[in-house]
Design a protein around this motif. Structure first.
Motif, mmCIF file in Angstrom:
data_model
loop_
_atom_site.group_PDB
_atom_site.id
_atom_site.type_symbol
_atom_site.label_atom_id
_atom_site.label_comp_id
_atom_site.label_asym_id
_atom_site.label_seq_id
_atom_site.Cartn_x
_atom_site.Cartn_y
_atom_site.Cartn_z
ATOM 1 N N ILE A 72 -86.018 3.876 12.786
ATOM 2 C CA ILE A 72 -84.727 3.690 12.748
ATOM 3 C C ILE A 72 -84.028 4.061 14.154
ATOM 4 N N PRO A 73 -83.206 3.183 14.683
ATOM 5 C CA PRO A 73 -82.585 3.699 16.086
ATOM 6 C C PRO A 73 -81.657 4.565 15.890
ATOM 7 N N HIS A 74 -81.098 5.336 16.832
ATOM 8 C CA HIS A 74 -80.000 6.325 16.789
ATOM 9 C C HIS A 74 -78.856 5.955 17.627
ATOM 10 N N VAL A 75 -77.668 6.433 17.339
ATOM 11 C CA VAL A 75 -76.417 6.396 17.915
ATOM 12 C C VAL A 75 -76.189 7.162 18.882
ATOM 13 N N ARG A 76 -77.111 8.682 18.746
ATOM 14 C CA ARG A 76 -76.859 9.834 19.684
ATOM 15 C C ARG A 76 -78.179 10.255 20.094
ATOM 16 N N GLY A 77 -78.240 10.787 21.030
ATOM 17 C CA GLY A 77 -79.490 11.264 21.778
ATOM 18 C C GLY A 77 -80.260 10.254 22.403
ATOM 19 N N LYS A 78 -81.406 10.259 22.580
ATOM 20 C CA LYS A 78 -82.301 9.549 23.298
ATOM 21 C C LYS A 78 -82.506 8.262 22.572
ATOM 22 N N ARG A 79 -82.681 7.102 23.672
ATOM 23 C CA ARG A 79 -82.689 5.988 23.210
ATOM 24 C C ARG A 79 -84.174 5.457 23.699
ATOM 25 N N HIS B 252 -79.749 15.939 21.088
ATOM 26 C CA HIS B 252 -78.417 15.391 20.369
ATOM 27 C C HIS B 252 -77.261 15.875 21.342
ATOM 28 N N SER C 66 -76.120 1.565 15.953
ATOM 29 C CA SER C 66 -77.389 2.208 16.333
ATOM 30 C C SER C 66 -78.224 1.023 16.554
ATOM 31 N N ARG D 190 -77.085 -0.512 20.283
ATOM 32 C CA ARG D 190 -77.339 0.283 21.320
ATOM 33 C C ARG D 190 -78.755 0.395 21.651
ATOM 34 N N GLU E 219 -75.729 10.175 11.266
ATOM 35 C CA GLU E 219 -77.003 10.329 11.883
ATOM 36 C C GLU E 219 -77.937 10.969 10.966
#
Lengths: 342, 340
Positions: free
Chosen positions: A263-270, A341, B223, B226, B267
């Motif tokens: 799962i990709p994150h909306v915060r932190g490292k991409r 984060h 997400s 992004r 998150e």
């Protein structure tokens, strides 16, 4: 969550099978878990993992036929819900065990007012008269944050927005002050800002009312924010069960790990590229004799195709169904705790 | 990955796009109002990039994508594809331009003809737009199936025999059949399971690199956007409220709605407590009856008097960063905001 709180629900070795024209589908296999007083148990899994069928089976809300509960015990207040007669069960459903379903539009009756639908359980289960039920119904709508509650009792479901309808569903489920609330993907149909409102509401209500909640979802983000304990299902069985922090920080089952990495994150490292779980979830034509995840598992060894691993304890209240769980194989691949984060 | 530092060529240029759906009422079906699904939207899409278009249900993001492909006759505005104006072209003339612009739909079940085989589905655009022989078509279909990771031997099967992820691959192969430049992906992963979503997103990224595609990627999944997008546009109630490079938008959102939207995304980390989580009150107003002034003024935590009177202009407040908000209209206020 205090350790060793009394159990309100104890499910043992539940098996549910669907009979279809093309054969049997073993939707729920050997599922055992318990629910403690006041805790929130998150149940995670993809479609077809058996998470909804498990919960619908344990209060026998599953249409039969085609479904058939083959075996198991569901202990609630000294009774086995799979054995009790229909009248007793009806007194429990909606009163001592409440439900919230995914789609509030299809689970509310469009031809009755919201007030009618709120009064129904109050009059049926609590023996209230019309006036008492009306007063309580207005209180309930207020509790779930619907403005102008007394007037809105006369409105029909279509006059509410999606988020408000889900609040109404929650109000109905809470009407008789249940000991257990089963919520099946209650925020999946909602927009993310409305979901945030509902999650906030559930946090508040838990503090106020203190019931135990089973929260079914495929969204690991939602689980991380509200659950005390998490149960991960795959191929009709429980593959991992742990307190929420342990599950996210030290996942032990290869499926849980892979799921967290994909799962990709909306915060932190991409991530430059998303991790992938190759292949498809299994179709359960027969009772599994091997690990259901073996075809997609990067760490699979010979025994995984021969024997279906049983759940075993690997840490404090942490159970995993994997042949490799005690050897620690593959644990080097455990994801680093999310650092940066912001 | 798309490089923003080089001077990019604009492939799609949208200016003042409006798509209104009329509301008729009474026995004479009089025109009593409009649902302003897309209301004065302007942006560019650069060649080779992925522009993410995010927003909640009903904000007009899908309508916007369809309108750009002229699946509707638009109410007003200009759409240029590769320099050619298509906003006012009649549908008959659009036909010859269709091969360059294609679409991948949300529901792979509903967008594939259940009575056609995979070969029939992927080959249909070839049949319509090219004069290929049967053998040539078959060869091209096989080539496309290879490209999207479908087994060639399945070409005689019907859509119902495939899983959701595989069906979406069929839809992608069909969109690629005519070598398009531009593809609108309308919620292509929303109907798929988490473990399958990553497979499809990786495929879309690979195909973009291989064929030099330009994407408009419409999604409510912030997400995933992004991850895939180079730049992101945020829509609210028919308008684009903010547009910025991905990194800037996610690390330092300017518009109060973007901030609220991002802070609402849960998150998957139990240790993470978001201290300044913004919980918006109330619901989105109806696009048939938007509020006076700024569309977001009814829910905005930072609302000012002017917001209830005047619709803020969508303008560039920092290089490459566009926002429609009165809070960014005084240059000196600007400084405070970005620092906050």
């Amino acid at each position: 969550m205090p350790d060793g709180a009394p159990k309100v629900l104890d499910v043992r070795n539940l098996n549910t099978v669907f009979r279809t024209r093309t054969g049997e589908v073993h939707a729920v296999n050997r599922v055992s878990f318990d629910l403690e007083k006041g805790e929130l148990l998150g149940v995670v899994g993809e479609s077809g993992s058996g998470k909804s069928v498990t919960m619908m089976s344990l209060i026998r809300l599953i249409p039969s036929p085609p479904a058939e509960i083959r075996s198991g015990q569901v202990l609630f207040d000294g009774m086995d819900l799979l054995e009790v007669d229909d009248d007793t069960l009806r007194d429990i459903r909606g009163a001592r065990i409440g439900f919230v379903f995914q789609d509030p539009m299809t689970s509310l009756n469009p031809v009755f007012t919201v007030g009618f639908q709120l009064r129904e359980p109050l009059m049926r289960h609590m023996g209230m008269n019309r006036r008492e039920a009306d007063r309580r119904a207005a209180e309930l709508l207020e509790l779930v944050g619907i403005p102008d509650a007394a007037r809105r009792l006369r409105d029909y479901p279509h006059q509410f927005s999606g988020g408000m309808r889900q609040r109404v569903m929650i109000a109905i489920a809470l009407a008789c002050d249940p000991e257990v609330l089963i919520a099946d993907e209650p925020t999946t149909a909602l927009d993310v800002t409305i979901q945030a409102q509902i999650l906030e509401l559930v946090r508040e209500l838990r503090q106020k009312l203190g019931m135990a909640i089973i929260w079914i979802t495929h969204d690991l983000g939602v689980i991380a924010g509200i659950a005390d304990r998490v149960m991960v299902m795959y191929g009709g069985q429980v593959v991992e069960e742990a307190p929420v922090r342990a599950l996210f920080k030290e996942p032990r089952h290869p499926y849980t790990r892979a799921l967290l990495e994909t799962i990709p994150h909306v915060r932190g490292k991409r991530a430059e590229r998303l991790e992938v779980i190759e292949g498809q979830p299994p179709i359960l034509g027969a009772a599994p004799t091997a690990c259901p995840f073996r075809d997609r598992c990067a760490a699979a060894v010979e025994i995984c195709g021969r024997e279906n691993p049983a759940l075993r304890e690997v840490g404090a209240r942490h159970r995993v169904a994997c042949h490799l769980s005690d050897t620690g194989a593959g644990s080097g691949a455990a994801p680093e705790p999310e650092g940066a984060h912001v | 990955m798309f490089d923003l530092t080089t001077k990019a060529r604009t492939l799609i240029r949208v200016r003042g796009l409006k798509m209104y759906f009329p509301i008729h009422a009474g026995i004479f079906r009089r025109h009593v109002g409009d649902v302003k699904a897309v209301d004065d939207v302007s942006f560019d899409i650069y060649e080779g990039e992925t522009l993410g278009l995010v927003g909640e249900s009903g904000c007009g993001k899908s309508t916007c994508g369809r309108a750009i492909l002229r699946l509707y006759d638009i109410t007003a505005g200009s759409i240029q594809i590769d320099g050619q104006e298509i906003g006012d072209l009649p549908q008959a003339k659009l036909r010859s331009l269709r091969p360059a612009m294609q679409m991948v739909f949300q529901d792979p079940q509903a967008s594939l003809n259940p009575r056609l085989t995979v070969e029939g589905i992927i080959g249909e655009p070839l049949l319509e737009h090219t004069s290929m022989s049967r053998a040539e078509r078959k060869a091209r279909v096989h080539e496309l199936m290879d490209a999207v990771g479908l087994n060639r031997s399945f070409s005689d099967r019907y859509p119902h025999e495939f899983s959701g992820g595989q069906r979406q691959r069929i839809g992608i192969a069909r969109a690629l059949a005519l070598n398009p430049k531009f593809i609108v992906c309308d919620e292509p992963i929303a109907a798929l399971d988490v473990s399958i979503q990553a497979q499809v997103v990786n495929l879309l990224e690979d195909l973009q690199k291989k064929f030099g595609l330009t994407y408009l990627f419409i999604s409510h999944d912030l997400s995933m956007v992004r991850h895939i997008a180079d730049r992101v546009a945020v829509m609210y109630l028919g308008k684009v409220v903010e547009l910025a490079p991905e990194e800037a938008l996610y690390s330092d959102p300017l518009h109060p709605y973007t901030r609220a939207l991002l802070s609402a995304v849960p998150e998957p980390d139990p240790d993470l407590t978001i201290e300044d989580r913004i919980i918006l009150k109330g619901d989105v107003p109806s696009p048939a009856n938007p509020p006076a002034g700024c569309n977001f003024c009814t829910r905005c935590p930072a609302v000012m008097d002017i917001c209830k009177r005047e619709d803020p202009e969508f303008r560039e407040v920092l290089p490459g960063r566009f926002v429609a908000c009165h809070r960014y209209n005084e240059p000196d206020e600007n400084e405070n905001e970005t620092a906050a």
